[in-house]
Design an enzyme around this catalytic site. Structure first.
Site, PDB file in Angstrom:
ATOM      1  N   HIS A 147      69.872  51.257  34.126  1.00  0.00           N
ATOM      2  CA  HIS A 147      69.794  51.574  32.159  1.00  0.00           C
ATOM      3  C   HIS A 147      68.762  51.709  32.083  1.00  0.00           C
ATOM      4  CE1 HIS A 147      72.957  47.623  33.037  1.00  0.00           C
ATOM      5  NE2 HIS A 147      73.878  48.406  32.545  1.00  0.00           N
ATOM      6  N   LYS A 168      83.272  40.073  29.556  1.00  0.00           N
ATOM      7  CA  LYS A 168      82.542  39.959  30.465  1.00  0.00           C
ATOM      8  C   LYS A 168      82.776  38.185  30.428  1.00  0.00           C
ATOM      9  CE  LYS A 168      81.670  44.654  32.433  1.00  0.00           C
ATOM     10  NZ  LYS A 168      80.610  45.188  32.355  1.00  0.00           N
ATOM     11  N   ARG A 176      77.403  57.150  36.518  1.00  0.00           N
ATOM     12  CA  ARG A 176      76.744  56.780  37.560  1.00  0.00           C
ATOM     13  C   ARG A 176      78.105  58.204  39.070  1.00  0.00           C
ATOM     14  NH1 ARG A 176      78.224  50.936  38.166  1.00  0.00           N
ATOM     15  NH2 ARG A 176      79.742  51.340  36.853  1.00  0.00           N
ATOM     16  N   SER A 213      75.679  45.349  37.437  1.00  0.00           N
ATOM     17  CA  SER A 213      74.697  44.247  36.540  1.00  0.00           C
ATOM     18  C   SER A 213      75.462  43.238  37.693  1.00  0.00           C
ATOM     19  CB  SER A 213      75.174  43.904  35.517  1.00  0.00           C
ATOM     20  OG  SER A 213      74.333  45.054  34.761  1.00  0.00           O
TER      21      SER A 213
HETATM   22  N1  COA Z   1      73.052  52.680  36.145  1.00  0.00           N
HETATM   23  C1  COA Z   1      73.724  51.030  36.517  1.00  0.00           C
HETATM   24  N2  COA Z   1      74.592  49.822  36.077  1.00  0.00           N
HETATM   25  C2  COA Z   1      75.453  50.667  34.766  1.00  0.00           C
HETATM   26  C3  COA Z   1      75.146  52.073  34.995  1.00  0.00           C
HETATM   27  C4  COA Z   1      73.704  52.803  34.706  1.00  0.00           C
HETATM   28  N3  COA Z   1      73.083  53.703  34.009  1.00  0.00           N
HETATM   29  N4  COA Z   1      76.014  52.491  33.785  1.00  0.00           N
HETATM   30  C5  COA Z   1      76.060  51.297  33.879  1.00  0.00           C
HETATM   31  N5  COA Z   1      76.285  50.519  34.543  1.00  0.00           N
HETATM   32  C6  COA Z   1      77.251  49.085  35.451  1.00  0.00           C
HETATM   33  C7  COA Z   1      76.717  47.985  34.062  1.00  0.00           C
HETATM   34  O1  COA Z   1      75.844  47.281  34.138  1.00  0.00           O
HETATM   35  C8  COA Z   1      78.309  47.282  34.422  1.00  0.00           C
HETATM   36  O2  COA Z   1      78.509  46.127  35.448  1.00  0.00           O
HETATM   37  P1  COA Z   1      79.303  45.111  35.216  1.00  0.00           P
HETATM   38  O3  COA Z   1      80.696  45.929  35.192  1.00  0.00           O
HETATM   39  O4  COA Z   1      78.548  44.701  36.747  1.00  0.00           O
HETATM   40  O5  COA Z   1      78.626  44.418  34.156  1.00  0.00           O
HETATM   41  C9  COA Z   1      78.817  48.633  34.732  1.00  0.00           C
HETATM   42  O6  COA Z   1      78.690  49.749  34.490  1.00  0.00           O
HETATM   43  C10 COA Z   1      80.095  48.604  33.476  1.00  0.00           C
HETATM   44  O7  COA Z   1      79.454  48.741  32.049  1.00  0.00           O
HETATM   45  P2  COA Z   1      79.617  49.642  30.950  1.00  0.00           P
HETATM   46  O8  COA Z   1      80.883  50.066  30.885  1.00  0.00           O
HETATM   47  O9  COA Z   1      78.304  50.178  30.090  1.00  0.00           O
HETATM   48  O10 COA Z   1      80.409  47.856  30.548  1.00  0.00           O
HETATM   49  P3  COA Z   1      79.653  46.992  29.397  1.00  0.00           P
HETATM   50  O11 COA Z   1      80.333  45.603  29.591  1.00  0.00           O
HETATM   51  O12 COA Z   1      78.270  46.896  29.943  1.00  0.00           O
HETATM   52  O13 COA Z   1      79.522  48.030  27.883  1.00  0.00           O
HETATM   53  C11 COA Z   1      81.290  48.417  26.095  1.00  0.00           C
HETATM   54  C12 COA Z   1      80.655  48.664  27.792  1.00  0.00           C
HETATM   55  C13 COA Z   1      80.080  47.763  25.545  1.00  0.00           C
HETATM   56  C14 COA Z   1      80.236  50.191  25.538  1.00  0.00           C
HETATM   57  C15 COA Z   1      82.368  48.184  25.711  1.00  0.00           C
HETATM   58  O14 COA Z   1      82.496  47.436  25.856  1.00  0.00           O
HETATM   59  C16 COA Z   1      82.100  48.284  24.104  1.00  0.00           C
HETATM   60  O15 COA Z   1      82.291  49.490  22.969  1.00  0.00           O
HETATM   61  N6  COA Z   1      82.929  47.130  23.843  1.00  0.00           N
HETATM   62  C17 COA Z   1      83.177  46.361  22.292  1.00  0.00           C
HETATM   63  C18 COA Z   1      84.120  46.620  21.759  1.00  0.00           C
HETATM   64  C19 COA Z   1      85.243  47.459  21.690  1.00  0.00           C
HETATM   65  O16 COA Z   1      84.147  48.404  20.384  1.00  0.00           O
HETATM   66  N7  COA Z   1      86.024  48.168  22.443  1.00  0.00           N
HETATM   67  C20 COA Z   1      86.710  49.710  22.144  1.00  0.00           C
HETATM   68  C21 COA Z   1      85.887  50.700  22.971  1.00  0.00           C
HETATM   69  S1  COA Z   1      86.661  52.182  22.880  1.00  0.00           S
END
Ligand code: COA
Length: 164
Positions: free
Chosen positions: A19, A43, A92, A131
């Site tokens: 991140h 989550k 990724r 994560s």
């Molecule tokens: N390096 C390391 N880890 C990474 C990474 C990177 N560059 N990119 C993603 N990850 C990991 C994250 O740590 C996460 O791990 P986990 O599942 O073990 O926790 C996983 O990949 C998924 O990450 P991400 O897609 O960023 O998920 P998130 O839950 O942290 O965030 C949101 C997702 C916030 C973008 C999305 O849920 C959202 O927009 N929510 C708001 C509600 C909404 O608008 N919903 C409709 C969406 S269209």
């Protein structure tokens, strides 16, 4: 040309080196990069919102143009309400692509095209990092040094006893 405001949203439970790599690179592309922490993640988080924010604050200290915020509800609404020009996401591997494409297209629809989604390729050093994996390895006693920012590692060690 720099964008005015970009948003990097996530659960950050906890923030990882992957991140942080995205944050540093995205911060170069915009005047302001908002790291937006979800308050209502689907989550089940291990760290409280306050702890996640604290870890991000210490990780991004010293990076110019980065502000940390939290929000609930739709990312698209936050983006519209806060004049976000672009949402940044890290890719990724190919497995991220389908999910990201769906989200980018839904967000484009919800923002009426007001905010673009931009993708940065994750540094290959961190392509296996998530994560959940960090937490699993850490709480089972494995070594995660380098996979989270050093200050976050110290924070996690300090708070290890308080974990459920
Ligand atoms: N390096 C390391 N880890 C990474 C990474 C990177 N560059 N990119 C993603 N990850 C990991 C994250 O740590 C996460 O791990 P986990 O599942 O073990 O926790 C996983 O990949 C998924 O990450 P991400 O897609 O960023 O998920 P998130 O839950 O942290 O965030 C949101 C997702 C916030 C973008 C999305 O849920 C959202 O927009 N929510 C708001 C509600 C909404 O608008 N919903 C409709 C969406 S269209």
């Amino acid at each position: 040309m720099k964008l005015k405001k970009m948003l990097y949203a996530g659960t950050f439970d906890p923030i990882t080196s992957g991140h942080l790599d995205i944050i540093k690179r995205a911060a170069e592309l915009a005047d302001v990069l908002v790291v937006g922490v979800l308050t209502n993640s689907s989550k089940r988080c291990h760290f409280t919102l306050e702890e996640r924010l604290e870890m991000i604050d210490i990780a991004v200290a010293g990076i110019d143009g980065v502000v940390v915020d939290s929000f609930g509800g739709l990312l698209a609404d936050y983006a519209k309400d806060n004049n976000v020009d672009a949402v940044v996401r890290g890719l990724r591997a190919t497995m991220d692509f389908e999910y990201e494409l769906q989200m980018a297209q839904m967000n484009a629809r919800l923002t009426g095209g007001e905010a673009e989604t931009l993708f940065l390729m994750t540094d290959p050093k961190y392509s296996f990092v998530s994560s959940s994996l960090i937490k699993e390895v850490f709480f089972l006693g494995g070594e995660i040094k380098g996979l989270v920012p050093d200050e976050v590692y110290d924070y996690m060690c300090l708070h290890r006893k308080e974990t459920k």
